[in-house]
Design a protein around this motif. Structure first.
Motif, PDB file in Angstrom:
ATOM      1  N   THR A 132       3.110 -55.989   1.987  1.00 23.20           N
ATOM      2  CA  THR A 132       2.423 -57.250   2.271  1.00 23.20           C
ATOM      3  C   THR A 132       2.840 -58.274   1.216  1.00 23.20           C
ATOM      4  O   THR A 132       3.288 -57.903   0.121  1.00 23.20           O
ATOM      5  CB  THR A 132       0.898 -57.081   2.274  1.00 23.20           C
ATOM      6  N   ASN A 133       2.698 -59.546   1.553  1.00 22.25           N
ATOM      7  CA  ASN A 133       3.168 -60.603   0.659  1.00 22.25           C
ATOM      8  C   ASN A 133       2.315 -60.690  -0.604  1.00 22.25           C
ATOM      9  O   ASN A 133       1.101 -60.465  -0.585  1.00 22.25           O
ATOM     10  CB  ASN A 133       3.189 -61.946   1.390  1.00 22.25           C
ATOM     11  N   VAL A 134       2.989 -61.012  -1.711  1.00 29.05           N
ATOM     12  CA  VAL A 134       2.312 -61.245  -2.989  1.00 29.05           C
ATOM     13  C   VAL A 134       2.991 -62.416  -3.686  1.00 29.05           C
ATOM     14  O   VAL A 134       4.111 -62.806  -3.349  1.00 29.05           O
ATOM     15  CB  VAL A 134       2.344 -60.000  -3.906  1.00 29.05           C
ATOM     16  N   ILE A 135       2.305 -62.942  -4.669  1.00 27.88           N
ATOM     17  CA  ILE A 135       2.895 -63.947  -5.557  1.00 27.88           C
ATOM     18  C   ILE A 135       3.259 -63.250  -6.860  1.00 27.88           C
ATOM     19  O   ILE A 135       2.444 -62.525  -7.438  1.00 27.88           O
ATOM     20  CB  ILE A 135       1.910 -65.101  -5.816  1.00 27.88           C
ATOM     21  N   HIS A 136       4.499 -63.426  -7.295  1.00 30.55           N
ATOM     22  CA  HIS A 136       4.939 -62.811  -8.548  1.00 30.55           C
ATOM     23  C   HIS A 136       5.515 -63.905  -9.446  1.00 30.55           C
ATOM     24  O   HIS A 136       6.350 -64.707  -8.996  1.00 30.55           O
ATOM     25  CB  HIS A 136       5.991 -61.733  -8.287  1.00 30.55           C
TER      26      HIS A 136
END
Length: 211
Positions: A132-136
């Motif tokens: 799933t999408n994440v902010i890194h």
């Protein structure tokens, strides 16, 4: 952000998609795969499910699917141009960036996606990737790519009882491609892309003799 918790929640979500038969509508059917869809509860779009059988053991099929840098998938999956490790969170959880080429005769521009991915192995021999999408912080949006967002998605390789050289493969795509794309383009892209995915996976498993 608790990347590991987010990834493990996806595994539960995909298992629920696999077992819950309600609401799915078949949109494409071939010798390789049945593709179904239903409205997503994650974003204003659809979640797509692929179901098919691949000739090859689960481990061999998984070798072609597993989400690792320099893996086999970039060699056969036309929708994966590059796959990069951003951060290894634990032995089975990582944050990765996937770059996709332009598609639909150039209507869909190149995109990139940053996801947390969990590789889950079950006692019955089932293996899954769950993303799933994440902010890194080390992977902000980059020039030349539209940043897309994967909602709970992945692949599940299930052994077939009585046939060690056959694998049932479930795939779930739930992607916000972003950008100003006509809904009709998005709705036609995923079913055809998933049918191609299964066809190319079957060819890849067959061609990689050394697996």
């Amino acid at each position: 952000m608790d990347y590991e918790r987010a990834a493990r929640a996806v595994a539960d979500t995909l298992l629920s998609y696999k077992t819950d038969e309600s609401g799915w509508k078949v949109c494409r059917k071939s010798n390789d795969v049945i593709v179904s869809w239903r409205s997503s509860s994650e974003f204003p779009g659809n979640v797509y499910k692929g179901e098919g059988f691949i000739r090859g053991s689960p481990l061999k099929v998984w070798e072609c699917l597993k989400p690792v840098p320099n893996g086999l998938r970039v060699q056969w999956d036309n929708n994966v141009k590059t796959f990069e490790l951003v951060e290894q969170i634990s032995e089975d959880v990582s944050v990765c960036r996937t770059v996709t080429p332009s598609a639909a005769m150039g209507i869909i521009a190149p995109r990139d996606f940053v996801d947390v991915i969990l590789v889950q192995k079950y006692e019955n021999g089932t293996i899954s990737s769950n993303a799933t999408n994440v902010i890194h912080p080390s992977c902000p949006p980059q020039p030349g790519y539209v940043r897309g967002f994967n909602h709970p998605c992945g692949c599940i390789c299930v052994p077939v009882s009585g046939d060690s050289n056959k694998t049932q493969v479930f795939t779930f795509f739930q992607t916000d491609l972003s950008g100003l794309l006509p809904r009709s383009v998005v709705d036609s892209f995923f079913p055809s892309s998933m049918a191609e995915f299964y066809s190319n996976l079957a060819k890849a498993v067959k061609s990689f003799k050394n697996l």
